[in-house]
Design an enzyme around this catalytic site. Structure first.
Site, PDB file in Angstrom:
ATOM      1  N   LYS A  23      31.477  33.596  53.927  1.00 52.44           N
ATOM      2  CA  LYS A  23      31.059  33.389  52.535  1.00 52.44           C
ATOM      3  C   LYS A  23      32.015  32.418  51.841  1.00 52.44           C
ATOM      4  O   LYS A  23      31.590  31.531  51.102  1.00 52.44           O
ATOM      5  CB  LYS A  23      31.041  34.740  51.820  1.00 52.44           C
ATOM      6  CG  LYS A  23      30.672  34.697  50.357  1.00 52.44           C
ATOM      7  CD  LYS A  23      30.399  36.094  49.830  1.00 52.44           C
ATOM      8  CE  LYS A  23      31.639  36.956  49.760  1.00 52.44           C
ATOM      9  NZ  LYS A  23      32.466  36.673  48.584  1.00 52.44           N
ATOM     10  N   SER A  24      33.309  32.578  52.096  1.00 50.17           N
ATOM     11  CA  SER A  24      34.311  31.724  51.448  1.00 50.17           C
ATOM     12  C   SER A  24      34.140  30.259  51.852  1.00 50.17           C
ATOM     13  O   SER A  24      34.141  29.361  51.003  1.00 50.17           O
ATOM     14  CB  SER A  24      35.719  32.192  51.827  1.00 50.17           C
ATOM     15  OG  SER A  24      35.946  33.505  51.379  1.00 50.17           O
ATOM     16  N   GLY A  70      31.383  36.495  42.053  1.00 50.01           N
ATOM     17  CA  GLY A  70      32.588  35.990  41.390  1.00 50.01           C
ATOM     18  C   GLY A  70      32.996  34.603  41.851  1.00 50.01           C
ATOM     19  O   GLY A  70      33.411  33.766  41.040  1.00 50.01           O
ATOM     20  N   ARG A  99      34.961  40.189  33.807  1.00 47.11           N
ATOM     21  CA  ARG A  99      35.964  39.562  34.684  1.00 47.11           C
ATOM     22  C   ARG A  99      36.485  38.276  34.025  1.00 47.11           C
ATOM     23  O   ARG A  99      35.706  37.385  33.687  1.00 47.11           O
ATOM     24  CB  ARG A  99      35.351  39.260  36.068  1.00 47.11           C
ATOM     25  CG  ARG A  99      34.914  40.522  36.784  1.00 47.11           C
ATOM     26  CD  ARG A  99      34.219  40.227  38.110  1.00 47.11           C
ATOM     27  NE  ARG A  99      35.149  39.720  39.111  1.00 47.11           N
ATOM     28  CZ  ARG A  99      34.796  39.436  40.361  1.00 47.11           C
ATOM     29  NH1 ARG A  99      33.530  39.598  40.742  1.00 47.11           N
ATOM     30  NH2 ARG A  99      35.697  38.981  41.212  1.00 47.11           N
ATOM     31  N   SER A 145      44.097  34.335  40.805  1.00 47.85           N
ATOM     32  CA  SER A 145      43.128  34.287  41.890  1.00 47.85           C
ATOM     33  C   SER A 145      43.042  32.871  42.456  1.00 47.85           C
ATOM     34  O   SER A 145      42.956  31.887  41.717  1.00 47.85           O
ATOM     35  CB  SER A 145      41.745  34.713  41.379  1.00 47.85           C
ATOM     36  OG  SER A 145      40.747  34.378  42.319  1.00 47.85           O
ATOM     37  N   ASP A 292      41.324  41.037  50.374  1.00 41.81           N
ATOM     38  CA  ASP A 292      39.973  41.539  50.625  1.00 41.81           C
ATOM     39  C   ASP A 292      39.898  42.537  51.776  1.00 41.81           C
ATOM     40  O   ASP A 292      38.874  43.213  51.937  1.00 41.81           O
ATOM     41  CB  ASP A 292      39.004  40.381  50.897  1.00 41.81           C
ATOM     42  CG  ASP A 292      38.565  39.697  49.611  1.00 41.81           C
ATOM     43  OD1 ASP A 292      38.759  40.273  48.532  1.00 41.81           O
ATOM     44  OD2 ASP A 292      38.028  38.577  49.700  1.00 41.81           O
ATOM     45  N   LYS A 319      38.236  42.391  40.765  1.00 42.42           N
ATOM     46  CA  LYS A 319      37.176  42.080  41.727  1.00 42.42           C
ATOM     47  C   LYS A 319      35.844  42.669  41.238  1.00 42.42           C
ATOM     48  O   LYS A 319      35.691  43.003  40.067  1.00 42.42           O
ATOM     49  CB  LYS A 319      37.557  42.623  43.107  1.00 42.42           C
ATOM     50  CG  LYS A 319      38.799  41.970  43.713  1.00 42.42           C
ATOM     51  CD  LYS A 319      38.520  40.583  44.242  1.00 42.42           C
ATOM     52  CE  LYS A 319      39.693  40.029  45.018  1.00 42.42           C
ATOM     53  NZ  LYS A 319      39.409  38.707  45.602  1.00 42.42           N
ATOM     54  N   ARG A 366      32.196  45.569  49.493  1.00 37.38           N
ATOM     55  CA  ARG A 366      33.294  45.960  50.381  1.00 37.38           C
ATOM     56  C   ARG A 366      33.560  47.469  50.353  1.00 37.38           C
ATOM     57  O   ARG A 366      34.050  48.026  51.323  1.00 37.38           O
ATOM     58  CB  ARG A 366      34.555  45.177  50.052  1.00 37.38           C
ATOM     59  CG  ARG A 366      34.348  43.680  50.192  1.00 37.38           C
ATOM     60  CD  ARG A 366      35.617  42.922  50.517  1.00 37.38           C
ATOM     61  NE  ARG A 366      35.389  41.480  50.437  1.00 37.38           N
ATOM     62  CZ  ARG A 366      34.705  40.770  51.337  1.00 37.38           C
ATOM     63  NH1 ARG A 366      34.212  41.354  52.401  1.00 37.38           N
ATOM     64  NH2 ARG A 366      34.546  39.465  51.173  1.00 37.38           N
TER      65      ARG A 366
END
Length: 409
Positions: A23-24, A70, A99, A145, A292, A319, A366
């Site tokens: 995903k990243s 996010g 957030r 972040s 994560d 998160k 998660r």
């Protein structure tokens, strides 16, 4: 959807699982492909987050709703701010409006972006009117972040004068910053990262390039958890992975040796093997560069009946949910002796796990996936199990492939 999980009848497992792209990496690649039309992408993630990102990049005006994503919120903030002529309102789920985004917005405003808050100061939704950005120097706190940092770095080559980004203080999440820079290098952008200063040169056009996305190491973490809780001799093979990975969560291969899981690489595949290694009663890990996987590791330690002290977890508060408090609540329900601060988690070794406890997932993919491996040790219920689609839509089917019993309640 509420699922009742039981472990495989044979706790010595042997199977191969194919996991889709990270995903990243996918979200970074998608943004670069939107900036440079000669970029193509292979093995893209099938996650909700990647789909939301791809859809958002195609919008030029109006409302862009990224739901719980996010990464998409941070990356699209930078993208739209730098796209002259585009005007959007970037919004998301209720949790997304809680957030913080102010640090990134302030940095972009310093560069000349035009961004305003629609509701609460410092939080989405935000109204963005794309500008031609010519300023090229900005600073950010180094412990924020990495997505704020990567948002700026990804748009940097498309800016008229590139970017000099100074990180003030001790840098965290370095692997994710290096992932972004490695992708820029791959498309021919000149970058440097010396001390606390990152420089990205401008580039008007890139040569035709295909970015092949590696499979997701965060998704692999749940199989490390399963393997650690399985019988010695278990072998689970995952594809497709590189030994020299850009992903920070690849540190799993080293961390899980403490839990008796050996990792071997061959032909873009990784094989996890459970050994009969004696596991220490207390395990200490600094996860500042891979936060994560904290949930997976905490649940693994509890399932093994061993203790842990996890540090570097300050980003988990913002998160999809406050992951530290969520872990505290859900592991306590199962009988864990756990304590958390705003950046640490401690578990004291315990004996026994309560059965048929329903785990709340807090709209956090998660939470669902990190707790699922406990079915190797006890029967467990996962509430709102469909939340896994955010990053790993095939997760429950892949557990069925390993002979987990999964029944919808």
């Amino acid at each position: 959807m509420k699922l009742h999980l039981t472990g495989p009848s044979n706790t010595k497992l042997n199977d191969t699982i194919t996991i889709t792209g990270s995903k990243s990496e996918s979200n970074r690649s998608l943004l670069l492909a939107a900036l440079f039309s000669d970029i193509k992408i292979e093995n893209i993630s099938n996650s909700d987050d990647a789909q939301v990102m791809a859809k958002g990049l195609k919008i030029s005006e109006g409302t862009v709703d990224i739901h719980h994503a996010g990464t998409a919120m941070r990356f699209l903030t930078g993208y739209f701010a730098s796209q002259e002529g585009k005007e959007v309102v970037l919004t998301g789920s209720k949790r997304m409006t809680e957030r913080p985004i102010e640090i990134l917005v302030d940095a972009l405003k310093t560069l000349g972006a035009e961004i305003s808050y629609v509701q609460d100061e410092g939080y989405p939704p935000i109204k963005i009117k794309g500008q031609r950005i010519v300023k090229d120097k900005v600073s950010l706190p180094a412990n924020v972040s990495s997505q704020y940092i990567s948002s700026l770095l990804l748009i940097a080559p498309s800016l008229e004068n590139g970017l000099e980004l100074e990180l003030v203080g001790k840098i965290t999440s370095v692997p994710y910053i290096k992932m972004t820079l490695a992708l820029l290098d791959e498309i021919g952008v000149t970058t440097s990262f010396e001390g606390n200063l990152i420089k990205v040169s401008p580039k008007a056009k890139v040569a035709p390039t295909t970015l092949v996305v590696e499979s997701d190491w965060s998704s692999a973490s749940y199989f490390y958890g399963i393997c650690a809780l399985a019988a010695p001799g278990t072998e689970i093979t995952l594809s497709a992975y590189k030994k020299e990975s850009l992903q920070g969560d690849s540190v799993l291969a080293n961390i899980y040796t403490a839990f008796g899981v050996e990792t071997t690489f061959s032909n873009n595949m990784v094989t996890l093997k459970k050994t009969d290694k004696k596991i220490d009663a207390k395990n200490e890990f600094d996860l500042a560069n891979a936060p994560d996987i904290a949930q997976t590791i905490a649940v693994t330690c509890f399932g093994l009946g061993v203790g842990c002290y996890l540090t570097g977890l300050h980003t988990l508060k913002i998160k999809e949910t406050d992951r530290l408090e969520a872990l505290n609540t859900e592991l306590s329900k199962l009988g864990a002796n756990i304590a958390v601060t705003d950046k640490t988690l401690t578990i004291v070794p315990s004996i026994g796990i309560l059965e048929d406890i329903a785990i709340d997932t807090y709209n956090d993919h998660r939470m669902a996936m990190a707790f699922a491996p406990l079915a190797m040790k006890t029967t467990i219920i996962i509430n709102d199990a469909e939340v896994v689609s955010k990053s790993y839509p095939d997760f429950w089917n892949d557990l069925k492939q390993l002979d987990f019993g999964i029944k919808e309640l």
